[in-house]
Design a protein around this motif. Structure first.
Motif, short mmCIF file in Angstrom:
data_model
loop_
_atom_site.label_atom_id
_atom_site.label_comp_id
_atom_site.label_asym_id
_atom_site.label_seq_id
_atom_site.Cartn_x
_atom_site.Cartn_y
_atom_site.Cartn_z
N LYS A 51 -10.66 1.03 -9.25
CA LYS A 51 -9.65 -0.03 -9.31
C LYS A 51 -8.50 0.47 -10.17
O LYS A 51 -8.71 1.12 -11.19
CB LYS A 51 -10.23 -1.34 -9.83
N GLN A 52 -7.28 0.22 -9.71
CA GLN A 52 -6.09 0.72 -10.37
C GLN A 52 -5.07 -0.42 -10.53
O GLN A 52 -4.92 -1.28 -9.66
CB GLN A 52 -5.44 1.85 -9.56
N ALA A 53 -4.33 -0.47 -11.64
CA ALA A 53 -3.21 -1.39 -11.89
C ALA A 53 -1.96 -0.55 -12.11
O ALA A 53 -1.92 0.28 -13.04
CB ALA A 53 -3.50 -2.28 -13.09
N TYR A 54 -0.94 -0.74 -11.30
CA TYR A 54 0.28 0.05 -11.40
C TYR A 54 1.44 -0.76 -10.82
O TYR A 54 1.26 -1.89 -10.35
CB TYR A 54 0.12 1.39 -10.66
N CYS A 103 -8.95 0.83 0.84
CA CYS A 103 -8.43 0.13 -0.34
C CYS A 103 -7.83 -1.24 0.03
O CYS A 103 -7.28 -1.43 1.11
CB CYS A 103 -7.39 0.98 -1.05
N LEU A 104 -7.93 -2.17 -0.93
CA LEU A 104 -7.32 -3.49 -0.84
C LEU A 104 -6.29 -3.60 -1.96
O LEU A 104 -6.63 -3.46 -3.14
CB LEU A 104 -8.38 -4.58 -0.99
N VAL A 105 -5.01 -3.84 -1.57
CA VAL A 105 -3.93 -3.91 -2.55
C VAL A 105 -3.43 -5.35 -2.62
O VAL A 105 -3.08 -5.95 -1.59
CB VAL A 105 -2.77 -2.96 -2.18
N ASP A 154 0.82 -1.22 0.00
CA ASP A 154 0.00 0.00 0.00
C ASP A 154 0.84 1.26 0.00
O ASP A 154 0.32 2.37 0.12
CB ASP A 154 -0.93 0.01 1.21
N GLN A 155 2.17 1.11 -0.09
CA GLN A 155 3.05 2.28 -0.13
C GLN A 155 3.17 2.77 -1.57
O GLN A 155 3.48 1.99 -2.48
CB GLN A 155 4.44 1.92 0.42
N GLY A 156 2.94 4.05 -1.79
CA GLY A 156 3.06 4.62 -3.12
C GLY A 156 1.81 4.40 -3.96
O GLY A 156 0.75 3.99 -3.48
N GLY A 157 1.94 4.63 -5.25
CA GLY A 157 0.81 4.49 -6.17
C GLY A 157 0.05 5.79 -6.36
O GLY A 157 0.32 6.82 -5.73
N PRO A 158 -1.00 5.78 -7.20
CA PRO A 158 -1.81 6.97 -7.45
C PRO A 158 -2.55 7.39 -6.18
O PRO A 158 -2.75 6.60 -5.27
CB PRO A 158 -2.79 6.53 -8.53
N PRO A 159 -2.99 8.66 -6.10
CA PRO A 159 -3.75 9.10 -4.93
C PRO A 159 -5.03 8.31 -4.75
O PRO A 159 -5.68 7.91 -5.72
CB PRO A 159 -4.04 10.58 -5.24
N GLU A 181 7.31 -4.14 -8.90
CA GLU A 181 6.30 -5.13 -8.53
C GLU A 181 4.94 -4.64 -9.04
O GLU A 181 4.40 -3.61 -8.59
CB GLU A 181 6.25 -5.29 -7.02
N PRO A 182 4.29 -5.34 -10.01
CA PRO A 182 2.94 -4.95 -10.47
C PRO A 182 1.89 -5.31 -9.40
O PRO A 182 1.89 -6.42 -8.87
CB PRO A 182 2.73 -5.75 -11.74
#
Length: 594
Positions: free
Chosen positions: A587-590, A557-559, A545-550, A572-573
């Motif tokens: 939902k986001q993919a990064y 959120c569930l990562v 859960d560290q980083g990513g889009p706002p 790491e995707p």
């Protein structure tokens, strides 16, 4: 400068001597560990400074593991958490510390402190990544497999070897003490026998010599009778000399007759024995065939005794019979043959005094020098004794052994075999005059056949028999070593299996594939989405859960990790699902950097 270097080298070696083999082994181990460590650092994208530090740390720890095993183990555990390239050196340090740390309590404390240092360094390095639970479990399993297991195996092997060496030293001491006790008992018994022989036989022979000497000057005797009495007196004097020599052998254990006496009791003395028999009125012929050759002292004396005993038997059992003595020098041996015909007409052997051990003693004497004796009746009522003696042969079993025979008159069985004073079957073979004690298990022994060196050496502990080093104990040590190795492999496999199971479980609880991500639509109910997806609380989910889009405002959120691989090893995707008011709002993919 050289003095300081020598003192430093002496301190580094410590009490344990460094052989060339040990130095070569340490050098090879350090080189292999350095190369493997550089490979690990390369995979971990380590800098050149970290690679150099790992190599130097490995070399220093390998060099100090003998002199300071506890310090080297704790230092290696602490450094291993910071420098991944030193990870494998802990196995060598654990092996070295397990066998060299004195005291079980101190060893437990050192290994426990090493584990805390190892775990603490690992957590300090990985704590910024947010995966303390994963690192704790992984570090514990690795420490058990690479440090504790080698340490336990090394400690058991070292203690077993120390115990075996102590037992061998104790057994050797007991053997020496037993040999001393047996030697003292034999010496006392030999002195007793010597005293008895001197007091009894010496007295009787002295009487015979005195009476025959007085009878020899009797004027009423004829010349023929006076000659016969002279022969008796000379025989008694010779017997006194031989008795004195035997008593000296029994009492002091040494025999040092004059050279003239040695020659008189060899092949050169056979002519004198034959001449004495002729003077006593017996028809004895002596014939020599072949060129005379020198014999070893033992063989020379055996030939003399064979002739002497055979003539004595002929006197007793066939009085008046003609006797022939023949010495044949063959290519490889001397053949001594004595034959006599039947007793003369009107001659009776009368009451024959015989111990029944004469021929047995001759066979044993010949066997000890590598020869043989055959005796038996011949056609026409006569008797024949033949001995075959090799040239230059030394006595068989010439090495000293506990309970050896008492000179030419043989070992008394009860003192040389498994009797009251015997050394548990280690007695030597008897001589010609008595039954051998070697291998004799009865109270009086039996003709010696088995010597002390013909059975495996056995140490006597007072409780049980323990095979000597290099015999039966080697198979047992190999079996124990195989058992330890098998147990270590089993423990390692169990640790690895448990770790793999933990990793697989953690992955299934924190990882989905791209198809699962595409199947979820924004606007679906939160409970429905969570039922389709893992809970995301596995070990691998830590730090995702560290980083990513706002994130959307007010959303939870569930990562989850993706089964697909990233563009590089450090990327790491992940997939992120955000919920608000009971619905999936985003939902986001990064990719994130580990």
């Amino acid at each position: 400068m050289r003095t300081r270097a020598g003192a430093a080298w002496t301190w580094l070696k410590g009490p344990e001597p460094w052989s060339r083999k040990a130095l070569a082994g340490d050098a090879v181990a350090a080189a292999v560990l350095v190369l493997i460590g550089l490979g690990i650092e390369e995979l971990d994208n380590g800098t050149w400074a970290r690679k150099l530090g790992s190599a130097v740390a490995v070399v220093v720890l390998v060099a100090l593991r003998r002199r300071m095993p506890a310090t080297a183990l704790m230092a290696g555990a602490a450094v291993c958490g910071v420098l991944p390239g030193t990870g494998l050196v802990t196995a060598l340090l654990g092996w070295s510390a397990g066998r060299r740390i004195v005291g079980a309590g101190r060893a437990v404390v050192v290994f426990a402190l090493s584990f805390l240092l190892y775990l603490g360094a690992s957590l300090v390095v990985e704590l910024p990544q947010g995966r303390p639970l994963l690192m704790t479990a992984f570090s514990t399993l690795m420490y058990l497999a690479t440090v504790v297991t080698p340490g336990l195996a090394s400690r058991y092997w070292s203690q077993r070897r120390t115990l075996l060496h102590a037992l061998q030293d104790r057994n050797a001491q007991l053997l020496r003490e037993r040999a001393m006790v047996a030697g003292q008992a034999r010496l006392r018994e030999r002195q007793r026998i010597a005293q008895d022989m001197h007091d009894s036989l010496g007295h009787q022979l002295a009487l015979i010599s005195v009476h025959t000497g007085a009878l020899e000057v009797d004027r009423e005797l004829t010349d023929r009778q006076r000659e016969a009495v002279g022969v008796l007196r000379q025989a008694s004097v010779s017997a006194m000399h031989e008795l004195r020599e035997v008593v000296g052998i029994l009492r002091d254990g040494v025999s040092a007759p004059a050279e003239e006496e040695q020659a008189a009791r060899g092949v050169a003395g056979i002519a004198g024995v034959v001449e004495a028999a002729r003077a006593a009125g017996t028809a004895v012929g002596l014939r020599t065939v072949g060129e005379a050759r020198p014999l070893a002292p033992a063989c020379d004396h055996a030939a003399y005794r064979i002739v002497q005993e055979a003539l004595t038997n002929a006197y007793k059992h066939a009085p008046g019979a003609a006797i022939s003595v023949e010495l044949r020098y063959e290519d490889d041996s001397l053949v001594v043959e004595i034959a006599n015909g039947p007793a003369g007409a009107g001659r009776d052997a009368g009451e024959v005094v015989s111990g029944g051990q004469g021929l047995t003693g001759l066979r044993e004497r010949a066997r000890l020098v590598g020869g043989m004796v055959h005796a038996g009746a011949v056609e026409g009522g006569g008797f024949r004794v033949a001995g075959v003696l090799p040239y230059g042969a030394e006595p068989a079993g010439a090495q000293p052994a506990a309970g050896a025979g008492y000179g030419e008159y043989g070992a008394y069985g009860e003192y040389a075999g498994h009797g009251e004073y015997g050394a548990y079957g280690d007695g030597g073979a008897g001589g010609a005059g008595g039954a051998g004690g070697a291998g004799g298990w009865g109270p009086t022994g039996s003709p010696g056949v088995v010597g002390a060196g013909e059975r495996p050496p056995v140490y006597w502990t007072g409780v049980d028999h323990v095979p000597a080093p290099g015999t039966g104990g080697r198979a047992g040590g190999f079996a124990v070593g195989c058992g330890i190795a098998f147990a270590a492999v089993v423990v390692f496999l169990l640790v690895v299996g448990a770790g793999m199971a933990l990793l697989i479980t953690s992955m299934t609880r924190s990882m989905i594939g791209p198809s699962d991500y595409e199947a979820v639509r924004v606007g679906m109910a939160e409970q429905e989405v969570r039922d389709r997806l893992p809970r995301g609380d596995g070990l691998f989910a830590e730090g995702l859960d560290q980083g990513g889009p706002p994130r959307p405002a007010g959303a939870s959120c569930l990562v989850l990790m993706s089964t697909a691989s990233g563009d590089s090893l450090d990327d790491e995707p992940v997939f992120r699902f955000c919920f608000r008011d009971g619905k999936l709002v985003e939902k986001q993919a990064y990719e994130i950097r580990r």
